[in-house]
Design an enzyme around this catalytic site. Structure first.
Site, PDB file in Angstrom:
ATOM      1  N   LYS A 195       0.826  -1.211   0.000  1.00  0.00           N
ATOM      2  CA  LYS A 195       0.000   0.000   0.000  1.00  0.00           C
ATOM      3  C   LYS A 195       0.868   1.272   0.000  1.00  0.00           C
ATOM      4  O   LYS A 195       2.086   1.192   0.101  1.00  0.00           O
ATOM      5  CB  LYS A 195      -0.958  -0.038   1.201  1.00  0.00           C
ATOM      6  CG  LYS A 195      -1.898  -1.256   1.174  1.00  0.00           C
ATOM      7  CD  LYS A 195      -3.023  -1.140   0.169  1.00  0.00           C
ATOM      8  CE  LYS A 195      -3.600  -2.428  -0.348  1.00  0.00           C
ATOM      9  NZ  LYS A 195      -4.338  -3.259   0.574  1.00  0.00           N
TER      10      LYS A 195
HETATM   11  C1  LIG Z   1      -5.390  -4.388   0.762  1.00  0.00           C
HETATM   12  C2  LIG Z   1      -6.855  -4.250   0.762  1.00  0.00           C
HETATM   13  C3  LIG Z   1      -7.632  -4.601   1.870  1.00  0.00           C
HETATM   14  C4  LIG Z   1      -7.086  -5.367   3.029  1.00  0.00           C
HETATM   15  O1  LIG Z   1      -6.168  -4.677   3.767  1.00  0.00           O
HETATM   16  P1  LIG Z   1      -5.398  -5.447   4.935  1.00  0.00           P
HETATM   17  O2  LIG Z   1      -4.703  -4.355   5.655  1.00  0.00           O
HETATM   18  O3  LIG Z   1      -4.473  -6.416   4.265  1.00  0.00           O
HETATM   19  O4  LIG Z   1      -6.427  -6.131   5.773  1.00  0.00           O
HETATM   20  C5  LIG Z   1      -8.970  -4.308   1.860  1.00  0.00           C
HETATM   21  N1  LIG Z   1      -9.541  -3.711   0.810  1.00  0.00           N
HETATM   22  C6  LIG Z   1      -8.847  -3.399  -0.282  1.00  0.00           C
HETATM   23  C7  LIG Z   1      -9.544  -2.723  -1.410  1.00  0.00           C
HETATM   24  C8  LIG Z   1      -7.488  -3.679  -0.351  1.00  0.00           C
HETATM   25  O5  LIG Z   1      -6.807  -3.394  -1.470  1.00  0.00           O
END
Ligand SMILES: *Cc1c(COP(=O)(O)O)cnc(C)c1O
Length: 405
Positions: A195
């Site tokens: 991210k």
């Molecule tokens: C990465 C992601 C998540 C999950 O995030 P985590 O921190 O891994 O739980 C949820 N929604 C979207 C759209 C994502 O890209």
């Protein structure tokens, strides 16, 4: 050998370029070492500082750090009292977690198709999906582009629904001058390794309502009235009470140590991301692809993913063949996403047909995420551009013979 063959047969890169490479610098390493040396690696002062910096950056009243965006969304739905017999409206064109959490609280995810150009939930289709059991709308700001929040919030207000946002892609995004994280009732962010801000695993809840923040914090730490840091530190009391059955969804100081410098660099990284975005847009405009929809002046895109739709109606190549060809060029890619209504669990549990959400189907068959990160060098960006141009430059237009007739 002809010169074109030499170009076509040459691999663009020596080393594989991974998709979604995090930018990790000495600052993060120093902060992690300082955390280890401090002897406090659990939830403590660094988490508190990370929450405060995040809260200020977003402009929300409260920020609660948790172990993931999944935990953030799950705790948010729980806090809003959403459970058995309830329905939550969301987009199928998302990561599994967005809909999984709805199931985990005992409710039913109700999918609404996306807008084909932005790939965000289409607000014009939401009202048709509302039933007496609908409790909330859970939009995801796909790739970092804020959803049409005026429409979503107006529909929610009119029907008495909560709005919980999946902002895993949208750290730094703005909608009409307000940051994502200040718009709906509760917003969930992710610091997963790919991210825009990473902590390895991690998430954040933002909200303006104190009871939501307090209860989510409580539920994230076993339902104890007193956090470990407050119990064990000199000025704290070792006593605690269990006031509800909570979870172990808290963030640790080791994670916050990575997040602190990451958050501090978010704005400058966004400038770099914007530059790469523009370079990609410019380079791919004339290829048989749909580049990301133009970004209107009243939103700020968080530039999390650079995704193209391969125009498989125009040219004789499938998205998966483009992925393989890019891999041969040592370029990694992502697929964000294959719509949840096409995934075995959701397809079978709700008897979905591919055409139930035609735009999500359309995007699922064509979408391709290119390497996109502030950690990319100019050379990396040039390699991606050259490779994709080479691959799509040699494909045939469909129906060529017919049009020639
Ligand atoms: C990465 C992601 C998540 C999950 O995030 P985590 O921190 O891994 O739980 C949820 N929604 C979207 C759209 C994502 O890209």
């Amino acid at each position: 050998m002809k010169s074109e063959d030499i170009i076509e047969n040459r691999s663009a890169r020596e080393k594989f370029l991974v998709f979604g490479k995090p930018e990790l610098l000495q600052e993060e390493i120093d902060e992690v070492i300082a955390t280890l040396e401090s002897g406090w690696i659990g939830t403590g002062p660094r988490v508190e500082k990370f929450e405060e910096n995040f809260r200020r950056y977003v402009g929300a009243q409260y920020a609660v750090a948790v172990s993931s965006c999944t935990a953030a969304m799950y705790l948010s739905l729980l806090e809003l009292g959403i459970g058995s017999g309830d329905e939550v409206i969301t987009s199928p064109f998302t990561f599994a977690a967005t809909a999984n959490v709805v199931i985990h609280v005992g409710a039913k995810p109700v999918f609404v198709d996306i807008d084909r150009s932005t790939q965000n939930i289409d607000p014009a289709l939401i009202e048709k999906a509302i039933t007496p059991n609908t409790r909330a709308i859970l939009p995801i700001h796909y790739a970092g582009r804020p959803c049409d929040m005026d429409s979503i919030l107006a529909i929610a207000r009119q029907h008495g629904l909560f709005v919980v946002e999946d902002a895993a892609h949208a750290i730094g995004a703005e909608y009409k001058g307000r940051k994502v994280g200040t718009l709906g009732d509760i917003t969930a962010f992710s610091f997963y390794a790919t991210k825009n801000v990473v902590t390895g695993e991690g998430g954040m809840v933002t909200t303006d309502k104190p009871s939501y923040a307090d209860n989510i914090r409580l539920k994230s730490m076993h339902g104890l009235s007193n956090s470990a840091w407050k119990r064990i530190s000199k000025t704290g009391s070792p006593q605690y009470e269990v006031v509800l059955p909570g979870f172990s969804f808290n963030m640790t100081d080791l994670e916050a140590a990575i997040g602190l410098p990451q958050l501090a660099r978010l704005e400058s990284n966004l400038v770099r991301r914007e530059a790469i975005w523009l370079a990609y847009d410019e380079a791919f405009r004339d290829l048989p692809v749909f580049i990301p929809a133009p970004i209107p002046a009243n939103i700020r895109h968080a530039r999390h993913l650079y995704t193209l739709l391969v125009d498989t109606d125009l040219v004789d190549i499938k998205r998966d063949e483009v992925i393989l060809a890019l891999a041969e060029e040592n370029i990694g890619t992502g697929v964000n996403f294959i719509s949840l209504h096409l995934q075995p669990y959701y397809r079978d549990a709700y008897n979905f047909l591919p055409d139930d959400f035609p735009n999500a189907l359309f995007a699922s068959e064509r979408t391709l995420s290119l390497p996109f990160s502030s950690a990319l060098s100019d050379g990396d960006v040039e390699d991606v551009i050259a490779a994709l141009r080479r691959i799509l430059g040699r494909v045939r237009l469909k129906n060529r013979i017919h049009t020639a007739n």
